[in-house]
Design a protein around this motif. Structure first.
Motif, PDB file in Angstrom:
ATOM      1  N   MET A  52      -6.644  19.764 -29.085  1.00  0.00           N
ATOM      2  CA  MET A  52      -6.377  19.872 -27.600  1.00  0.00           C
ATOM      3  C   MET A  52      -5.531  18.630 -27.026  1.00  0.00           C
ATOM      4  N   LYS A  53      -4.500  18.756 -26.439  1.00  0.00           N
ATOM      5  CA  LYS A  53      -3.628  17.588 -26.092  1.00  0.00           C
ATOM      6  C   LYS A  53      -3.390  17.693 -24.555  1.00  0.00           C
ATOM      7  N   SER A  54      -3.067  16.456 -24.000  1.00  0.00           N
ATOM      8  CA  SER A  54      -2.742  16.598 -22.607  1.00  0.00           C
ATOM      9  C   SER A  54      -1.165  16.949 -22.377  1.00  0.00           C
ATOM     10  N   VAL A  55      -1.031  17.319 -21.204  1.00  0.00           N
ATOM     11  CA  VAL A  55       0.385  17.779 -21.231  1.00  0.00           C
ATOM     12  C   VAL A  55       1.196  16.937 -19.936  1.00  0.00           C
ATOM     13  N   LYS A  56       2.518  16.954 -20.212  1.00  0.00           N
ATOM     14  CA  LYS A  56       2.980  16.133 -19.072  1.00  0.00           C
ATOM     15  C   LYS A  56       3.642  17.183 -18.160  1.00  0.00           C
ATOM     16  N   LYS A  57       4.703  17.064 -17.315  1.00  0.00           N
ATOM     17  CA  LYS A  57       5.036  17.853 -16.183  1.00  0.00           C
ATOM     18  C   LYS A  57       5.516  19.305 -16.643  1.00  0.00           C
ATOM     19  N   LEU A  58       4.796  20.125 -16.212  1.00  0.00           N
ATOM     20  CA  LEU A  58       4.906  21.733 -16.444  1.00  0.00           C
ATOM     21  C   LEU A  58       6.160  22.118 -15.530  1.00  0.00           C
ATOM     22  N   PHE A  98     -14.306  24.601 -21.359  1.00  0.00           N
ATOM     23  CA  PHE A  98     -15.516  24.659 -21.925  1.00  0.00           C
ATOM     24  C   PHE A  98     -15.223  24.421 -23.437  1.00  0.00           C
ATOM     25  N   LYS A  99     -14.054  24.795 -23.943  1.00  0.00           N
ATOM     26  CA  LYS A  99     -13.484  24.172 -25.288  1.00  0.00           C
ATOM     27  C   LYS A  99     -13.385  22.774 -25.287  1.00  0.00           C
ATOM     28  N   PHE A 100     -12.905  22.117 -24.301  1.00  0.00           N
ATOM     29  CA  PHE A 100     -12.704  20.908 -24.227  1.00  0.00           C
ATOM     30  C   PHE A 100     -14.205  19.999 -24.368  1.00  0.00           C
ATOM     31  N   VAL A 101     -14.990  20.492 -23.620  1.00  0.00           N
ATOM     32  CA  VAL A 101     -16.459  19.622 -23.656  1.00  0.00           C
ATOM     33  C   VAL A 101     -17.051  20.077 -25.108  1.00  0.00           C
ATOM     34  N   GLU A 102     -16.719  21.046 -25.689  1.00  0.00           N
ATOM     35  CA  GLU A 102     -17.194  21.407 -27.241  1.00  0.00           C
ATOM     36  C   GLU A 102     -16.721  20.299 -27.922  1.00  0.00           C
ATOM     37  N   LEU A 103     -15.326  20.255 -27.756  1.00  0.00           N
ATOM     38  CA  LEU A 103     -14.594  19.246 -28.808  1.00  0.00           C
ATOM     39  C   LEU A 103     -15.031  17.883 -28.530  1.00  0.00           C
ATOM     40  N   LEU A 104     -15.190  17.547 -27.235  1.00  0.00           N
ATOM     41  CA  LEU A 104     -15.517  15.996 -26.861  1.00  0.00           C
ATOM     42  C   LEU A 104     -17.014  15.830 -27.573  1.00  0.00           C
ATOM     43  N   THR A 105     -17.754  16.847 -27.596  1.00  0.00           N
ATOM     44  CA  THR A 105     -19.143  16.530 -27.937  1.00  0.00           C
ATOM     45  C   THR A 105     -19.355  16.743 -29.484  1.00  0.00           C
ATOM     46  N   LYS A 106     -18.499  17.581 -30.092  1.00  0.00           N
ATOM     47  CA  LYS A 106     -18.720  17.855 -31.398  1.00  0.00           C
ATOM     48  C   LYS A 106     -17.720  17.408 -32.422  1.00  0.00           C
ATOM     49  N   PRO A 166     -14.495  15.041 -31.310  1.00  0.00           N
ATOM     50  CA  PRO A 166     -13.495  14.570 -30.679  1.00  0.00           C
ATOM     51  C   PRO A 166     -12.186  14.205 -31.163  1.00  0.00           C
ATOM     52  N   ASN A 167     -12.102  14.109 -32.641  1.00  0.00           N
ATOM     53  CA  ASN A 167     -10.771  13.740 -33.159  1.00  0.00           C
ATOM     54  C   ASN A 167      -9.870  14.990 -33.166  1.00  0.00           C
ATOM     55  N   GLN A 168     -10.440  16.288 -32.761  1.00  0.00           N
ATOM     56  CA  GLN A 168      -9.395  17.298 -32.547  1.00  0.00           C
ATOM     57  C   GLN A 168      -8.756  17.261 -31.149  1.00  0.00           C
ATOM     58  N   LEU A 169      -9.280  16.230 -30.179  1.00  0.00           N
ATOM     59  CA  LEU A 169      -8.702  15.915 -28.988  1.00  0.00           C
ATOM     60  C   LEU A 169      -7.581  14.959 -29.150  1.00  0.00           C
ATOM     61  N   GLY A 170      -6.551  14.835 -28.305  1.00  0.00           N
ATOM     62  CA  GLY A 170      -5.568  13.758 -28.257  1.00  0.00           C
ATOM     63  C   GLY A 170      -6.198  12.432 -27.851  1.00  0.00           C
ATOM     64  N   GLU A 171      -5.676  11.385 -28.407  1.00  0.00           N
ATOM     65  CA  GLU A 171      -6.412  10.094 -28.186  1.00  0.00           C
ATOM     66  C   GLU A 171      -6.870   9.594 -26.687  1.00  0.00           C
TER      67      GLU A 171
END
Ligand code: SAM
Length: 265
Positions: A1-7, A142-150, A152-157
């Protein structure tokens, strides 16, 4: 999961300027547009659904004030789990320290599932000059929190925040039977995410839950250990309550007698 710029804004994003353009079932909300967003005429965009759930600016501003009183100063990141069209994320990004200048939060992450809604939020934050101060995520919080806790390498820096210094704000959809009609709203029936699901996901961090004004206080009280005092605040606009917010401290292994008093007053 990554952050997005202007949509880009889509054909589901609207800036209505005349009553005749507004679908009949949204007209009463559009009449309140300057209460919701005082800078509406500067080019605020909304999706049709957003009118039902947006946090009016006076509420969003007071709520940030209370949130800052509730959390410790070391909470430097805040995550808006249901960003919508930005009603809360904008106020969170504009919050300052007492000097009125230094930003209160080093990072504001705003997560929204719907691309058109997120595009509106980015457009609206730009009107307030804070679009670049918010880290935007298009996806499931919800997916974000799951990745953050379990994992985090799957999240953008830029999304790998320290849980210990992060607080959560959540204004979920209020669907389900009864929220408009029941004298006391049963939060176990809230759809698509009920109180238990929200709390289970957020309990490792201090969290503020933006809930229907008639929510069952007994169900909220059950979330905290016996003897722990929390604040639940009703937010009113023009004499009518718009919502209640429960400020819930992160769960801890400590007995209640050793817990700090989390009330804001
Ligand atoms: C009540 S609205 C939030 C309103 C927002 N506070 C504002 O002022 O604009 C709820 C939003 O959550 C979004 N949403 C629903 N489920 C989500 C999920 N799992 N992750 C992220 N956003 C979600 C919906 O698309 C909707 O825009």
């Amino acid at each position: 999961m990554k952050s997005v710029k202007k949509l880009p804004l889509t054909d589901k994003c609207y800036h209505w300027t005349h009553l005749g353009e507004v679908p009949w079932d949204l007209q009463k909300y559009w009449q309140q547009r300057y209460t919701i967003f005082p800078y509406y005429d500067d080019g605020i965009y909304m999706t049709e659904d957003a009118w039902y759930g947006v946090t009016p600016e006076p509420v969003a501003i007071n709520l940030v004030y209370d949130l800052v009183g509730f959390i410790n100063p070391d909470k430097r990141t805040v995550i808006d789990m249901f960003a919508g069209v930005g009603g809360n994320a904008i106020s969170l990004a504009m919050a300052t320290e007492e000097d009125g200048y230094t930003p209160r939060f080093d990072k504001v992450i705003a997560i929204e599932l719907d691309a058109s809604t997120l595009a509106c939020a980015q457009n609206n934050a730009n009107i307030y000059g804070v679009a670049d101060k918010i880290t935007w995520v298009l996806g499931d919080s919800f997916k974000f929190v799951e990745l953050l806790t379990k994992s985090p390498n799957q999240l953008g820096e830029d999304l790998r925040v320290d849980i210990a210094t992060t607080a959560i704000f959540a204004s979920p959809p209020w669907g389900g039977p009864g929220y408009r009609t029941d004298e006391i709203f049963d939060l176990s029936t809230m759809e698509p995410y009920n109180l238990a699901a929200l709390h289970e996901t957020y309990k490792i961090m201090d969290h503020a839950l933006y809930l229907p004004r008639t929510s069952d206080l007994r169900q909220i009280a059950k979330l905290v250990p016996d003897g722990v005092k929390i604040d639940v605040v009703q937010y009113c606009v023009e004499g009518a309550s718009k919502a209640m917010v429960a400020y819930i401290p992160a769960a801890t292994e400590k007995p209640a007698s050793e817990m700090p008093d989390h009330s804001m007053s």
